[in-house]
Scaffold this motif. Structure first.
Motif, PDB file in Angstrom:
ATOM      1  N   LEU A 229       0.833  -1.130  -0.099  1.00 25.72           N
ATOM      2  CA  LEU A 229      -0.173   0.008   0.090  1.00 25.72           C
ATOM      3  C   LEU A 229       0.822   1.453   0.030  1.00 25.72           C
ATOM      4  O   LEU A 229       0.561   2.307  -0.653  1.00 25.72           O
ATOM      5  CB  LEU A 229      -0.908   0.066   1.237  1.00 25.72           C
ATOM      6  N   ALA A 230       1.898   1.140   0.497  1.00 26.34           N
ATOM      7  CA  ALA A 230       2.969   2.462   0.721  1.00 26.34           C
ATOM      8  C   ALA A 230       3.573   2.759  -0.647  1.00 26.34           C
ATOM      9  O   ALA A 230       3.668   3.494  -1.182  1.00 26.34           O
ATOM     10  CB  ALA A 230       4.088   1.925   1.377  1.00 26.34           C
ATOM     11  N   GLY A 231       3.552   1.325  -1.613  1.00 27.50           N
ATOM     12  CA  GLY A 231       3.955   1.543  -2.857  1.00 27.50           C
ATOM     13  C   GLY A 231       3.095   2.132  -3.863  1.00 27.50           C
ATOM     14  O   GLY A 231       3.309   3.181  -4.846  1.00 27.50           O
ATOM     15  N   ILE A 232       1.792   1.690  -3.629  1.00 24.29           N
ATOM     16  CA  ILE A 232       0.863   2.453  -4.389  1.00 24.29           C
ATOM     17  C   ILE A 232       0.676   3.886  -3.969  1.00 24.29           C
ATOM     18  O   ILE A 232       0.634   4.791  -5.037  1.00 24.29           O
ATOM     19  CB  ILE A 232      -0.661   1.834  -4.197  1.00 24.29           C
ATOM     20  N   ARG A 233       0.799   4.388  -2.857  1.00 28.72           N
ATOM     21  CA  ARG A 233       0.727   5.790  -2.265  1.00 28.72           C
ATOM     22  C   ARG A 233       2.086   6.405  -3.101  1.00 28.72           C
ATOM     23  O   ARG A 233       1.860   7.601  -3.732  1.00 28.72           O
ATOM     24  CB  ARG A 233       0.622   5.938  -0.879  1.00 28.72           C
ATOM     25  N   ALA A 234       3.016   5.806  -2.974  1.00 28.87           N
ATOM     26  CA  ALA A 234       4.391   6.557  -3.451  1.00 28.87           C
ATOM     27  C   ALA A 234       4.324   6.617  -5.060  1.00 28.87           C
ATOM     28  O   ALA A 234       4.530   7.821  -5.395  1.00 28.87           O
ATOM     29  CB  ALA A 234       5.445   5.740  -3.127  1.00 28.87           C
ATOM     30  N   ALA A 235       3.808   5.945  -5.514  1.00 29.46           N
ATOM     31  CA  ALA A 235       3.606   5.826  -7.089  1.00 29.46           C
ATOM     32  C   ALA A 235       2.755   6.912  -7.546  1.00 29.46           C
ATOM     33  O   ALA A 235       2.766   7.637  -8.336  1.00 29.46           O
ATOM     34  CB  ALA A 235       2.993   4.480  -7.500  1.00 29.46           C
ATOM     35  N   ALA A 236       1.456   6.989  -6.759  1.00 29.05           N
ATOM     36  CA  ALA A 236       0.776   8.290  -6.931  1.00 29.05           C
ATOM     37  C   ALA A 236       1.131   9.472  -6.877  1.00 29.05           C
ATOM     38  O   ALA A 236       1.042  10.433  -7.684  1.00 29.05           O
ATOM     39  CB  ALA A 236      -0.581   8.199  -6.089  1.00 29.05           C
ATOM     40  N   GLU A 237       2.202   9.600  -5.620  1.00 26.18           N
ATOM     41  CA  GLU A 237       2.816  10.868  -5.242  1.00 26.18           C
ATOM     42  C   GLU A 237       3.826  11.252  -6.250  1.00 26.18           C
ATOM     43  O   GLU A 237       4.143  12.362  -6.531  1.00 26.18           O
ATOM     44  CB  GLU A 237       3.526  10.736  -3.819  1.00 26.18           C
ATOM     45  N   LEU A 238       4.502  10.315  -7.053  1.00 26.73           N
ATOM     46  CA  LEU A 238       5.454  10.424  -8.179  1.00 26.73           C
ATOM     47  C   LEU A 238       4.945  10.988  -9.493  1.00 26.73           C
ATOM     48  O   LEU A 238       5.492  10.998 -10.477  1.00 26.73           O
ATOM     49  CB  LEU A 238       6.571   9.077  -8.288  1.00 26.73           C
ATOM     50  N   GLY A 239       3.654  10.757  -9.437  1.00 28.14           N
ATOM     51  CA  GLY A 239       2.834  10.956 -10.594  1.00 28.14           C
ATOM     52  C   GLY A 239       2.412  10.047 -11.597  1.00 28.14           C
ATOM     53  O   GLY A 239       2.359  10.255 -12.689  1.00 28.14           O
ATOM     54  N   ALA A 240       2.630   8.731 -11.155  1.00 28.20           N
ATOM     55  CA  ALA A 240       2.347   7.510 -11.961  1.00 28.20           C
ATOM     56  C   ALA A 240       0.968   7.638 -12.237  1.00 28.20           C
ATOM     57  O   ALA A 240      -0.007   7.715 -11.397  1.00 28.20           O
ATOM     58  CB  ALA A 240       2.842   6.250 -11.360  1.00 28.20           C
ATOM     59  N   ALA A 241       0.479   6.940 -13.271  1.00 23.53           N
ATOM     60  CA  ALA A 241      -0.873   6.906 -13.873  1.00 23.53           C
ATOM     61  C   ALA A 241      -1.607   5.553 -13.288  1.00 23.53           C
ATOM     62  O   ALA A 241      -2.448   5.489 -12.769  1.00 23.53           O
ATOM     63  CB  ALA A 241      -1.154   7.117 -15.348  1.00 23.53           C
TER      64      ALA A 241
END
Length: 205
Positions: free
Chosen positions: A52-64
């Motif tokens: 879940l931390a990875g999903i949040r980090a991906a969103a924060e980095l701008g991944a679609a």
């Protein structure tokens, strides 16, 4: 490199994000590149893969998209896990399929340095909730789960318009569309004629 074709249909309503079909239409029309975070993490300390931390980090980095891997537990629950066994990415050992979900809750995911993070092994339900909150689409890579069942889970979670299921053969795409034509399908476009001559419903870019 093998090119990939994303199959889309429908513009269903969703909680926060526009449908994935609308996103990809926009990308095509404006000639922009969309980024997917492979295994939704594992790219930094404290950010485990398939977490879940990875999903949040991906969103924060701008991944679609956050791409996650799905495996089934002994009692039929779906969790995020790439490997057959727990050993590399969690504090547990042995095959994921040997444990019930309750038994898996005693283990925690670890980051790329092998450091325990305190995050339990997430379920797909957890991932859906986190993706909604973070504003990111999920791309589901199936590890031993049938495309039809995956599609049913996505549909029942009301995530059809905000998810893509990865398959590696045209024959595996049809069962997904039989469940819901809102779900995006990512398929390697290696056998062009076979795909184009199939009965799949897709947008021809």
């Amino acid at each position: 490199m093998t090119p990939w074709l994303v199959f889309l249909a429908g513009l269903g309503a969703g909680p926060d994000l526009p449908p994935v079909s609308a996103l990809l239409d926009c990308a095509r029309e404006t000639d922009i590149t969309l980024v997917a975070a492979h295994r939704a993490g594992g790219f930094a300390s404290g950010v485990p893969e398939n977490s879940l931390a990875g999903i949040r980090a991906a969103a924060e980095l701008g991944a679609a998209f956050a791409e996650v891997d799905l495996r089934e537990t002994a009692d039929g629950e779906i969790v995020l896990m790439h490997d057959v066994t727990l050993d590399r990415t969690t504090t547990g050992t042995g095959a994921v399929s040997d444990y019930t979900l309750d038994q898996l809750r005693q283990f925690f995911v670890v980051d790329l340095n092998g450091t325990e993070t305190g995050e339990p092994i997430p379920t797909l339900e957890d991932a859906f909730a986190t993706a909604r909150e973070a504003g990111i689409y999920l791309e589901l890579d199936l590890k031993g789960i049938s495309p039809e069942r995956a599609a049913q889970i996505v549909r029942d979670a009301n995530m059809s318009a905000h998810s893509i299921i990865i398959v590696y053969d045209a024959d595996d795409a049809a069962p997904i569309q039989a469940v819901s034509r809102e779900i995006g399908i990512s398929l390697p476009f290696a056998d062009r004629e076979r795909v184009l001559n199939s009965e799949l419903d897709f947008l021809r870019w």
